[in-house]
Design an enzyme around this catalytic site. Structure first.
Site, PDB file in Angstrom:
ATOM      1  N   THR A   1       3.881  78.139  13.784  1.00 37.56           N
ATOM      2  CA  THR A   1       4.313  76.919  14.478  1.00 37.56           C
ATOM      3  C   THR A   1       4.827  76.090  13.133  1.00 37.56           C
ATOM      4  OG1 THR A   1       3.138  74.771  14.932  1.00 37.56           O
ATOM      5  CG2 THR A   1       1.703  76.372  13.714  1.00 37.56           C
ATOM      6  N   ASP A   2       5.458  75.007  13.559  1.00 36.42           N
ATOM      7  CA  ASP A   2       6.230  73.948  12.558  1.00 36.42           C
ATOM      8  C   ASP A   2       5.188  73.174  11.671  1.00 36.42           C
ATOM      9  OD1 ASP A   2       5.484  71.961  14.684  1.00 36.42           O
ATOM     10  OD2 ASP A   2       7.454  71.373  14.834  1.00 36.42           O
ATOM     11  N   GLU A   3       3.980  73.144  12.553  1.00 40.22           N
ATOM     12  CA  GLU A   3       2.946  72.225  11.905  1.00 40.22           C
ATOM     13  C   GLU A   3       2.386  72.848  10.458  1.00 40.22           C
ATOM     14  OE1 GLU A   3      -0.261  70.654  14.672  1.00 40.22           O
ATOM     15  OE2 GLU A   3       1.298  71.127  16.221  1.00 40.22           O
TER      16      GLU A   3
ATOM     17  N   PRO B   1      -7.262  61.457  13.298  1.00 36.16           N
ATOM     18  CA  PRO B   1      -7.449  61.483  12.015  1.00 36.16           C
ATOM     19  C   PRO B   1      -6.297  62.421  11.396  1.00 36.16           C
ATOM     20  CG  PRO B   1      -9.446  62.016  13.012  1.00 36.16           C
ATOM     21  CD  PRO B   1      -8.487  61.928  14.049  1.00 36.16           C
TER      22      PRO B   1
ATOM     23  N   SER C   1      -5.179  76.709   9.496  1.00 39.94           N
ATOM     24  CA  SER C   1      -5.735  77.967   9.651  1.00 39.94           C
ATOM     25  C   SER C   1      -4.381  78.892  10.220  1.00 39.94           C
ATOM     26  CB  SER C   1      -6.689  77.993  10.974  1.00 39.94           C
ATOM     27  OG  SER C   1      -6.119  77.569  12.297  1.00 39.94           O
ATOM     28  N   LYS C   2      -3.434  78.250  10.688  1.00 40.36           N
ATOM     29  CA  LYS C   2      -2.123  78.769  11.312  1.00 40.36           C
ATOM     30  C   LYS C   2      -1.376  79.281   9.765  1.00 40.36           C
ATOM     31  CE  LYS C   2      -0.304  79.908  14.650  1.00 40.36           C
ATOM     32  NZ  LYS C   2      -0.545  80.880  15.795  1.00 40.36           N
TER      33      LYS C   2
ATOM     34  N   TYR D   1      -6.117  73.183  12.394  1.00 42.39           N
ATOM     35  CA  TYR D   1      -5.402  73.944  13.121  1.00 42.39           C
ATOM     36  C   TYR D   1      -4.207  74.502  12.056  1.00 42.39           C
ATOM     37  CZ  TYR D   1      -1.604  75.248  16.142  1.00 42.39           C
ATOM     38  OH  TYR D   1      -0.516  75.800  16.557  1.00 42.39           O
TER      39      TYR D   1
ATOM     40  N   LEU E   1      -0.351  66.953  25.144  1.00 43.05           N
ATOM     41  CA  LEU E   1       0.380  65.563  25.513  1.00 43.05           C
ATOM     42  C   LEU E   1       0.789  65.594  26.857  1.00 43.05           C
ATOM     43  CD1 LEU E   1       0.622  62.457  25.072  1.00 43.05           C
ATOM     44  CD2 LEU E   1       2.994  63.491  24.006  1.00 43.05           C
TER      45      LEU E   1
ATOM     46  N   ASN F   1       6.276  72.980  22.379  1.00 37.49           N
ATOM     47  CA  ASN F   1       6.606  73.643  23.635  1.00 37.49           C
ATOM     48  C   ASN F   1       6.125  72.731  24.829  1.00 37.49           C
ATOM     49  OD1 ASN F   1       6.830  76.970  23.475  1.00 37.49           O
ATOM     50  ND2 ASN F   1       7.163  75.601  21.754  1.00 37.49           N
TER      51      ASN F   1
HETATM   52  P1  NAD Z   1      -3.065  78.418  24.409  1.00 36.40           P
HETATM   53  O1  NAD Z   1      -4.314  77.705  23.661  1.00 36.40           O
HETATM   54  O2  NAD Z   1      -2.626  77.981  25.623  1.00 36.40           O
HETATM   55  O3  NAD Z   1      -3.571  80.072  24.483  1.00 36.40           O
HETATM   56  C1  NAD Z   1      -3.976  80.788  23.593  1.00 36.40           C
HETATM   57  C2  NAD Z   1      -4.540  82.008  24.257  1.00 36.40           C
HETATM   58  O4  NAD Z   1      -5.215  82.828  23.153  1.00 36.40           O
HETATM   59  C3  NAD Z   1      -5.474  81.844  25.313  1.00 36.40           C
HETATM   60  O5  NAD Z   1      -5.026  82.678  26.457  1.00 36.40           O
HETATM   61  C4  NAD Z   1      -6.903  82.278  24.905  1.00 36.40           C
HETATM   62  O6  NAD Z   1      -7.702  82.913  25.576  1.00 36.40           O
HETATM   63  C5  NAD Z   1      -6.261  83.432  23.739  1.00 36.40           C
HETATM   64  N1  NAD Z   1      -7.306  83.640  22.820  1.00 36.40           N
HETATM   65  C6  NAD Z   1      -7.958  82.537  21.995  1.00 36.40           C
HETATM   66  N2  NAD Z   1      -8.726  83.171  21.115  1.00 36.40           N
HETATM   67  C7  NAD Z   1      -8.734  84.523  21.158  1.00 36.40           C
HETATM   68  C8  NAD Z   1      -9.073  85.717  20.572  1.00 36.40           C
HETATM   69  N3  NAD Z   1     -10.199  85.395  19.624  1.00 36.40           N
HETATM   70  N4  NAD Z   1      -8.996  86.826  20.987  1.00 36.40           N
HETATM   71  C9  NAD Z   1      -8.165  87.065  21.932  1.00 36.40           C
HETATM   72  N5  NAD Z   1      -7.464  86.106  22.696  1.00 36.40           N
HETATM   73  C10 NAD Z   1      -7.737  84.770  22.211  1.00 36.40           C
HETATM   74  O7  NAD Z   1      -1.899  78.644  23.082  1.00 36.40           O
HETATM   75  P2  NAD Z   1      -0.245  78.307  23.173  1.00 36.40           P
HETATM   76  O8  NAD Z   1       0.167  76.794  23.229  1.00 36.40           O
HETATM   77  O9  NAD Z   1       0.073  79.358  24.360  1.00 36.40           O
HETATM   78  O10 NAD Z   1       0.143  78.854  21.787  1.00 36.40           O
HETATM   79  C11 NAD Z   1       0.247  80.398  21.638  1.00 36.40           C
HETATM   80  C12 NAD Z   1       0.636  80.524  20.279  1.00 36.40           C
HETATM   81  O11 NAD Z   1       1.819  79.926  19.843  1.00 36.40           O
HETATM   82  C13 NAD Z   1      -0.283  80.144  19.178  1.00 36.40           C
HETATM   83  O12 NAD Z   1      -0.322  81.032  18.184  1.00 36.40           O
HETATM   84  C14 NAD Z   1       0.119  78.983  18.607  1.00 36.40           C
HETATM   85  O13 NAD Z   1      -0.053  78.609  17.292  1.00 36.40           O
HETATM   86  C15 NAD Z   1       1.613  79.090  18.725  1.00 36.40           C
HETATM   87  N6  NAD Z   1       2.345  78.058  19.061  1.00 36.40           N
HETATM   88  C16 NAD Z   1       2.225  76.951  19.900  1.00 36.40           C
HETATM   89  C17 NAD Z   1       3.063  75.951  19.944  1.00 36.40           C
HETATM   90  C18 NAD Z   1       2.867  74.995  21.346  1.00 36.40           C
HETATM   91  O14 NAD Z   1       3.748  73.848  21.196  1.00 36.40           O
HETATM   92  N7  NAD Z   1       1.868  75.347  22.352  1.00 36.40           N
HETATM   93  C19 NAD Z   1       4.172  75.767  19.122  1.00 36.40           C
HETATM   94  C20 NAD Z   1       4.322  76.630  18.126  1.00 36.40           C
HETATM   95  C21 NAD Z   1       3.484  77.734  18.093  1.00 36.40           C
HETATM   96  P1  TYD Z   2      -0.359  67.652  21.349  1.00 32.47           P
HETATM   97  O1  TYD Z   2       0.418  68.034  22.546  1.00 32.47           O
HETATM   98  O2  TYD Z   2      -1.926  67.737  21.200  1.00 32.47           O
HETATM   99  O3  TYD Z   2       0.443  68.631  20.373  1.00 32.47           O
HETATM  100  P2  TYD Z   2       0.527  68.390  18.782  1.00 32.47           P
HETATM  101  O4  TYD Z   2      -0.563  67.806  18.008  1.00 32.47           O
HETATM  102  O5  TYD Z   2       0.296  70.136  18.297  1.00 32.47           O
HETATM  103  O6  TYD Z   2       2.038  68.148  18.082  1.00 32.47           O
HETATM  104  O7  TYD Z   2       0.105  66.175  20.921  1.00 32.47           O
HETATM  105  C1  TYD Z   2       1.719  65.899  20.826  1.00 32.47           C
HETATM  106  C2  TYD Z   2       1.558  64.334  20.047  1.00 32.47           C
HETATM  107  O8  TYD Z   2       0.956  63.402  21.100  1.00 32.47           O
HETATM  108  C3  TYD Z   2       1.074  64.257  18.899  1.00 32.47           C
HETATM  109  O9  TYD Z   2       1.666  63.340  18.103  1.00 32.47           O
HETATM  110  C4  TYD Z   2      -0.278  63.774  19.485  1.00 32.47           C
HETATM  111  C5  TYD Z   2      -0.023  62.861  20.597  1.00 32.47           C
HETATM  112  N1  TYD Z   2      -1.013  62.709  21.801  1.00 32.47           N
HETATM  113  C6  TYD Z   2      -1.225  61.609  22.321  1.00 32.47           C
HETATM  114  O10 TYD Z   2      -0.636  60.415  21.709  1.00 32.47           O
HETATM  115  N2  TYD Z   2      -2.380  61.234  23.204  1.00 32.47           N
HETATM  116  C7  TYD Z   2      -2.879  62.446  23.795  1.00 32.47           C
HETATM  117  O11 TYD Z   2      -3.613  62.184  24.506  1.00 32.47           O
HETATM  118  C8  TYD Z   2      -2.384  63.644  23.296  1.00 32.47           C
HETATM  119  C9  TYD Z   2      -3.225  64.854  23.552  1.00 32.47           C
HETATM  120  C10 TYD Z   2      -1.798  63.864  22.019  1.00 32.47           C
END
Ligand code: NAD
Ligand code: TYD
Length: 351
Positions: free
Chosen positions: A133-135, A290, A162-163, A159, A199, A189
């Site tokens: 992730t970019d985070e 926070p 840990s990444k 989060y 969000l 995404n």
């Molecule tokens: P998500 O939370 O929707 O899905 C995570 C999946 O991992 C779930 O199906 C869960 O059951 C499974 N999982 C969790 N712990 C597990 C374990 N111990 N063993 C096996 N499976 C397990 O997450 P997502 O949004 O689809 O993100 C997927 C990946 O992409 C993550 O690594 C996240 O850090 C990365 N990522 C997400 C975003 C985003 O915007 N969502 C952006 C950049 C990177």
């Molecule tokens: P989120 O979808 O949790 O993604 P990330 O924190 O990984 O970027 O949140 C996106 C942005 O929206 C983040 O700046 C937090 C904000 N946010 C709200 O303002 N209200 C909400 O209820 C949620 C879940 C997020």
């Protein structure tokens, strides 16, 4: 040929599985623990496809993972599985350390054991792709240049820390053991199968239910948004042609404040599902997160230059498709929002 996908029942993983099965002839082993965020409903459309082998299990279960490697001989691992929600990491960081750090370590060790057992030719072709992730880079000031691949890691939430830790392990397994790894860092995404704690799907679900649309702090935090299918295409491209040991940024070239995102959703909903008044009337400012990172932005020129990838969707096209998907798939939303989800909403947002 076979690939092993972890976390393929989650948001991005399930989109990747759908895309992979429709674009290739390969078998795909999908390992997922089915936490609250993993849902087989995300995979209903491919039920019965013999090329999709679903295994319920934990990435940290060494015996299970070693068995899967031996049985299926995957040519690549695409590692999505993670705890992924920043707010949950603030309330309970332990699960994030366990899955994202310890789990990734265990998976790397299984992959290394398998890789060492291969012939020299197969060893050269093997890949371990870490989806990150970019985070991990922390927060940008308003005028700072977007994150490049050379930016130092400065994670601010449990989060992102840990990444970042997992990304460091992946890097070390390349430098120390020669495991052929690739790492991708992507921005926020959005799209189908997005769990409604994040969000965009949360705002759509709450808007339709007549509930408040919670905006943290002043709502002027900036995120770069990318349609999930574009992310999945980029991962497939990095897997195919990325240089081993390198990391690639994936982004949408689309920075927006949270307020602009929520206002856009309200305008589309006003048009597609009109009601008396505007959905904007439901916007509610709540206590800030926070340590809330102010701005993320991605410099995604390397992947374009080296691998020819650019996003296909603009935010305007992607967000409209997304809202329509949620309107067309209300039973999915009801199905994935279990009692545990309602408990989280009460704990986090209050009554
Ligand atoms: P998500 O939370 O929707 O899905 C995570 C999946 O991992 C779930 O199906 C869960 O059951 C499974 N999982 C969790 N712990 C597990 C374990 N111990 N063993 C096996 N499976 C397990 O997450 P997502 O949004 O689809 O993100 C997927 C990946 O992409 C993550 O690594 C996240 O850090 C990365 N990522 C997400 C975003 C985003 O915007 N969502 C952006 C950049 C990177
Ligand atoms: P989120 O979808 O949790 O993604 P990330 O924190 O990984 O970027 O949140 C996106 C942005 O929206 C983040 O700046 C937090 C904000 N946010 C709200 O303002 N209200 C909400 O209820 C949620 C879940 C997020």
């Amino acid at each position: 040929m076979t690939v092993l996908v972890t976390g393929g029942a989650g948001f991005i993983g399930s989109n990747f599985v759908h895309q992979w099965l429709s674009a290739t002839d390969e078998q795909l082993v999908n390992l997922d623990a089915l936490t609250y965020a993993g849902n087989l409903a995300n995979l209903a459309a491919i039920e019965g496809d013999p090329r999709h082998v679903f295994v319920r299990g934990d990435i940290g279960d060494r015996a299970l993972i070693d068995r899967l490697f031996a049985e299926h001989q995957p040519r690549a691992v695409i590692h999505f599985a993670a705890e992924s929600h920043v707010d949950r990491s603030i309330h309970g960081p332990g699960a994030f350390i366990q899955t994202n750090v310890v789990g990734t370590f265990s998976l790397l060790e299984s992959a290394r054991g398998h890789w060492r057992s291969l012939t020299p030719e197969a060893r050269d072709l093997f890949r371990f792709l870490q989806v990150s992730t970019d985070e991990v880079y922390g927060s940008l000031t308003p005028d700072a240049a977007p994150f490049a691949e050379t930016h130092p890691f400065e994670p601010n939430s449990p989060y992102s820390a840990s990444k970042a830790a997992a990304d460091h392990l992946v890097r070390a397994w390349f430098h120390t053991y020669g495991l052929p790894v690739l790492t991708t860092h992507c921005s926020n995404n959005y799209g189908p199968y997005h769990f409604p704690e994040k969000l965009i799907p949360l705002v759509i679900a709450n808007a339709l239910a007549g509930k408040p649309l919670p905006i943290y702090g002043d709502g002027r935090q900036v995120r770069d948004w990318l349609y999930v299918e574009d992310h999945c295409h980029a991962i497939a491209r990095v897997l195919e042609a990325g240089r081993v040991g390198e990391s690639y940024h994936i982004g949408g070239w689309n920075e927006m404040t949270n307020l602009d995102v929520v206002n856009t959703l309200c305008v589309i909903l006003d048009e597609l599902r009109p009601k008396a008044g505007s959905y904007k009337d439901q916007i509610t400012f709540v206590k800030d997160r926070p340590g809330h990172d102010r701005r993320y932005a991605m410099d995604a020129r390397k992947i374009e230059r080296e691998l020819g990838w650019r996003p296909k969707e603009t935010f305007a096209t992607g967000i409209r498709k997304t809202v329509q998907w949620y309107l067309d798939n209300q039973p999915w939303v009801e199905g994935v929002t279990s009692g545990a989800y309602r408990q989280w909403m009460n704990q986090h947002y209050g009554a």
